[in-house]
Motif scaffolding. Structure first.
Motif, PDB file in Angstrom:
ATOM      1  N   TRP A 215      40.183 -62.691  36.298  1.00 45.49           N
ATOM      2  CA  TRP A 215      40.531 -63.848  35.458  1.00 45.49           C
ATOM      3  C   TRP A 215      41.337 -63.389  34.243  1.00 45.49           C
ATOM      4  N   TYR A 216      40.894 -62.301  33.630  1.00 41.58           N
ATOM      5  CA  TYR A 216      41.594 -61.777  32.444  1.00 41.58           C
ATOM      6  C   TYR A 216      43.021 -61.362  32.804  1.00 41.58           C
ATOM      7  N   ALA A 217      43.172 -60.626  33.904  1.00 43.46           N
ATOM      8  CA  ALA A 217      44.500 -60.143  34.296  1.00 43.46           C
ATOM      9  C   ALA A 217      45.423 -61.298  34.645  1.00 43.46           C
ATOM     10  N   ARG A 218      44.884 -62.336  35.326  1.00 45.90           N
ATOM     11  CA  ARG A 218      45.753 -63.466  35.638  1.00 45.90           C
ATOM     12  C   ARG A 218      46.174 -64.189  34.360  1.00 45.90           C
ATOM     13  N   GLY A 219      45.293 -64.224  33.372  1.00 45.17           N
ATOM     14  CA  GLY A 219      45.674 -64.790  32.084  1.00 45.17           C
ATOM     15  C   GLY A 219      46.840 -64.036  31.464  1.00 45.17           C
ATOM     16  N   LEU A 220      46.787 -62.699  31.525  1.00 46.09           N
ATOM     17  CA  LEU A 220      47.891 -61.892  30.994  1.00 46.09           C
ATOM     18  C   LEU A 220      49.190 -62.197  31.745  1.00 46.09           C
ATOM     19  N   ALA A 221      49.091 -62.278  33.069  1.00 44.29           N
ATOM     20  CA  ALA A 221      50.287 -62.533  33.878  1.00 44.29           C
ATOM     21  C   ALA A 221      50.853 -63.922  33.594  1.00 44.29           C
ATOM     22  N   ARG A 222      49.992 -64.907  33.502  1.00 42.34           N
ATOM     23  CA  ARG A 222      50.465 -66.265  33.215  1.00 42.34           C
ATOM     24  C   ARG A 222      51.099 -66.342  31.824  1.00 42.34           C
ATOM     25  N   ALA A 223      50.544 -65.609  30.872  1.00 37.94           N
ATOM     26  CA  ALA A 223      51.152 -65.590  29.540  1.00 37.94           C
ATOM     27  C   ALA A 223      52.557 -65.008  29.595  1.00 37.94           C
ATOM     28  N   GLN A 224      52.764 -64.004  30.453  1.00 40.33           N
ATOM     29  CA  GLN A 224      54.084 -63.371  30.568  1.00 40.33           C
ATOM     30  C   GLN A 224      55.135 -64.324  31.125  1.00 40.33           C
ATOM     31  N   VAL A 225      54.707 -65.307  31.906  1.00 33.78           N
ATOM     32  CA  VAL A 225      55.675 -66.250  32.490  1.00 33.78           C
ATOM     33  C   VAL A 225      55.622 -67.599  31.769  1.00 33.78           C
ATOM     34  N   ASP A 226      55.168 -67.574  30.506  1.00 33.06           N
ATOM     35  CA  ASP A 226      55.179 -68.761  29.624  1.00 33.06           C
ATOM     36  C   ASP A 226      54.306 -69.895  30.145  1.00 33.06           C
ATOM     37  N   ARG A 227      53.218 -69.558  30.790  1.00 30.97           N
ATOM     38  CA  ARG A 227      52.226 -70.572  31.179  1.00 30.97           C
ATOM     39  C   ARG A 227      51.023 -70.421  30.246  1.00 30.97           C
ATOM     40  N   ALA A 228      51.270 -70.691  28.951  1.00 26.18           N
ATOM     41  CA  ALA A 228      50.277 -70.375  27.923  1.00 26.18           C
ATOM     42  C   ALA A 228      48.983 -71.153  28.107  1.00 26.18           C
ATOM     43  N   GLU A 229      49.080 -72.442  28.402  1.00 20.84           N
ATOM     44  CA  GLU A 229      47.859 -73.238  28.529  1.00 20.84           C
ATOM     45  C   GLU A 229      47.030 -72.793  29.729  1.00 20.84           C
ATOM     46  N   ASP A 230      47.695 -72.464  30.849  1.00 23.69           N
ATOM     47  CA  ASP A 230      46.971 -71.928  32.004  1.00 23.69           C
ATOM     48  C   ASP A 230      46.322 -70.593  31.655  1.00 23.69           C
ATOM     49  N   ALA A 231      47.034 -69.778  30.896  1.00 16.53           N
ATOM     50  CA  ALA A 231      46.501 -68.474  30.501  1.00 16.53           C
ATOM     51  C   ALA A 231      45.254 -68.648  29.628  1.00 16.53           C
ATOM     52  N   VAL A 232      45.299 -69.615  28.709  1.00 13.66           N
ATOM     53  CA  VAL A 232      44.127 -69.889  27.866  1.00 13.66           C
ATOM     54  C   VAL A 232      42.924 -70.234  28.738  1.00 13.66           C
ATOM     55  N   SER A 233      43.142 -71.056  29.757  1.00 13.36           N
ATOM     56  CA  SER A 233      42.048 -71.420  30.671  1.00 13.36           C
ATOM     57  C   SER A 233      41.487 -70.189  31.383  1.00 13.36           C
ATOM     58  N   ASP A 234      42.386 -69.283  31.801  1.00  9.04           N
ATOM     59  CA  ASP A 234      41.922 -68.062  32.462  1.00  9.04           C
ATOM     60  C   ASP A 234      41.109 -67.195  31.509  1.00  9.04           C
ATOM     61  N   PHE A 235      41.561 -67.077  30.272  1.00 10.93           N
ATOM     62  CA  PHE A 235      40.822 -66.262  29.309  1.00 10.93           C
ATOM     63  C   PHE A 235      39.452 -66.876  29.015  1.00 10.93           C
ATOM     64  N   GLU A 236      39.384 -68.202  29.025  1.00  7.87           N
ATOM     65  CA  GLU A 236      38.084 -68.854  28.829  1.00  7.87           C
ATOM     66  C   GLU A 236      37.136 -68.528  29.982  1.00  7.87           C
ATOM     67  N   GLU A 237      37.660 -68.534  31.207  1.00  4.51           N
ATOM     68  CA  GLU A 237      36.830 -68.201  32.361  1.00  4.51           C
ATOM     69  C   GLU A 237      36.439 -66.727  32.336  1.00  4.51           C
ATOM     70  N   ALA A 238      37.365 -65.864  31.919  1.00  3.40           N
ATOM     71  CA  ALA A 238      37.056 -64.436  31.809  1.00  3.40           C
ATOM     72  C   ALA A 238      35.940 -64.212  30.798  1.00  3.40           C
ATOM     73  N   GLU A 239      36.003 -64.925  29.675  1.00  8.35           N
ATOM     74  CA  GLU A 239      34.953 -64.789  28.664  1.00  8.35           C
ATOM     75  C   GLU A 239      33.608 -65.267  29.215  1.00  8.35           C
ATOM     76  N   ARG A 240      33.631 -66.349  29.980  1.00 12.34           N
ATOM     77  CA  ARG A 240      32.382 -66.859  30.557  1.00 12.34           C
ATOM     78  C   ARG A 240      31.772 -65.835  31.507  1.00 12.34           C
ATOM     79  N   ARG A 241      32.633 -65.163  32.264  1.00  6.42           N
ATOM     80  CA  ARG A 241      32.140 -64.167  33.221  1.00  6.42           C
ATOM     81  C   ARG A 241      31.715 -62.875  32.535  1.00  6.42           C
ATOM     82  N   ARG A 242      32.390 -62.539  31.424  1.00  2.27           N
ATOM     83  CA  ARG A 242      32.108 -61.273  30.738  1.00  2.27           C
ATOM     84  C   ARG A 242      31.992 -61.546  29.236  1.00  2.27           C
ATOM     85  N   PRO A 243      30.870 -62.112  28.801  1.00  5.39           N
ATOM     86  CA  PRO A 243      30.749 -62.585  27.411  1.00  5.39           C
ATOM     87  C   PRO A 243      30.777 -61.488  26.351  1.00  5.39           C
ATOM     88  N   ASP A 244      30.628 -60.231  26.750  1.00  5.90           N
ATOM     89  CA  ASP A 244      30.647 -59.137  25.770  1.00  5.90           C
ATOM     90  C   ASP A 244      32.008 -58.455  25.672  1.00  5.90           C
TER      91      ASP A 244
END
Length: 400
Positions: A215-244
């Motif tokens: 989830w984190y890596a896809r967020g990085l990739a989406r940010a690189q292609v200017d899909r910022a809102e999708d990337a934010v969603s991925d980072f939120e899911e990454a945080e949920r999966r790995r809260p620390d």
């Protein structure tokens, strides 16, 4: 005992980890029953020790392997399995002794070499880990687990092309290797292939949605292609999966700044700093937000914390100089612009801003030199004529 071994073998062949764990527990019950009939059967200890290892009952696994190895100390596979259990409990010296004992019996035992590599990696010795993975692949160049793990270590040391080569070879040998596809996707953004990363990670997450790193890596990739809102969603899911893990929180904060959601970004920077106060770029990020709010004193405090961690972080000097200008402290601003230029002589904006501050301080000779240097660095600057005129004006005033 035979029922237990059949169940253990069935669990080892089961691709679904939850189902495999369930079968291993059935196997453990069968071994327990066998032991009740014959408490002195070493094969019970061997089979149960492996199933206990694979349901993460590491202490129980070690106890079973201790009993078995007291009876048969020359079994390299049992030594490796006990070593893995010891490694999982952080008992690294004992684990290393087990792996080396196994290799003394069979120097070409790939399982022992690969797990010793894993131990080196856990201890942070990636050079030794790579040497062992290389050795394992000399013995068996088609071992997909070893190829996968070497690819991951190569990524960790910055060898992205080597990592991709290993992970692609894994997928050539076994197209169903979900974790290899996920790790290829994780590697591709850094290698300049965000589109390929997104394709890999879409597939990997469809197969294993619990993979927080994917989830984190896809967020990085989406940010690189200017899909910022999708990337934010991925980072939120990454945080949920790995809260620390501070990284998705920090990256989300960076994107929220771009999306003009400064208050949310500030909250994320605060949270990231609670998790990892030793990361300089997070202090810089929060400093930038505070500066954007006009809180220059607090921004300067954050920039100072960043530089205490990493005094070579060039953008912090530039940003602190701008905050100092906001507090009408131009001499200190010049000093920070100078530090930025010393560390990055091609820092165009630092040359321009230092020239402007020197001009305001009536230090026209220095201002003219900075503007002229800027034009030397970028002769076709889009504002070349304005910069040239500013340099001429500073030269005229310097000559009076």
């Amino acid at each position: 005992v035979a029922i237990g071994f059949r169940l253990t073998d069935r669990a080892l062949a089961q691709p679904d980890s939850a189902q495999a764990a369930k079968i291993h527990r059935e196997a453990i019950r069968a071994y327990d029953e066998a032991e009740s009939y014959n408490p002195d059967c070493s094969m019970t200890w061997l089979g149960r020790g492996l199933s206990r290892l694979l349901v993460e009952d590491f202490q129980g696994s070690i106890a079973d392997h201790d009993r078995y190895l007291a009876r048969d100390p020359g079994d390299p596979k049992a030594l490796v399995h006990r070593g893995v259990a010891r490694m999982s409990l952080g008992r690294h010296a004992e684990a290393l002794a087990d792996f080396e004992a196994a290799l003394a019996i069979d120097p070409r035992f790939v399982l022992a070499v690969g797990n010793r590599a894993r131990l080196h990696r856990e201890k942070g010795d990636r050079k030794a880990a790579l040497a062992d993975y290389d050795r394992a692949l000399e013995i068996d160049p088609t071992d997909t687990t070893t190829l996968h793990n070497r690819g991951c270590v190569r990524r960790e040391v910055g060898d992205l092309q080597g990592a991709l080569a290993d992970l692609e070879e894994v997928l050539r040998l076994d197209a169903t290797y979900v974790l290899a596809r996920a790790n290829r996707g994780i590697t591709r953004p850094g290698a300049g292939d965000p589109g390929g990363a997104i394709a890999d990670l879409d597939q990997a997450l469809a197969e294993d949605p619990a993979n927080g790193e994917a989830w984190y890596a896809r967020g990085l990739a989406r940010a690189q292609v200017d899909r910022a809102e999708d990337a934010v969603s991925d980072f939120e899911e990454a945080e949920r999966r790995r809260p620390d893990d501070y990284r998705p929180v920090y990256q989300r904060a960076v994107l929220l700044v771009q999306l003009d959601q400064a208050e949310r970004a500030l909250a994320d920077f605060d949270r990231a700093l609670q998790m990892r106060p030793d990361v300089a770029v997070v202090w810089m990020g929060r400093g930038n937000i505070r500066a954007s709010f006009g809180e220059y004193d607090r921004a300067i405090e954050d920039y100072g914390r960043a530089l205490a961690i990493d005094p070579e972080l060039v953008d912090v000097y530039f940003n602190r100089a701008q905050a100092l200008r906001g507090l009408d402290r131009p001499r200190e601003a010049v000093a920070d612009f100078t530090k930025a230029i010393e560390r990055k002589p091609t820092y165009l904006q630092a040359w321009a801003e230092r020239g402007s501050v020197l001009y305001e301080l009536h230090e026209y000779e220095g201002a003219a030199r900075d503007f002229e240097r800027l034009l030397q660095l970028v002769p076709d600057h889009p504002q070349a004529e304005e910069i040239r005129e500013a340099a001429r004006d500073a030269r005229r005033k310097a000559g009076k």
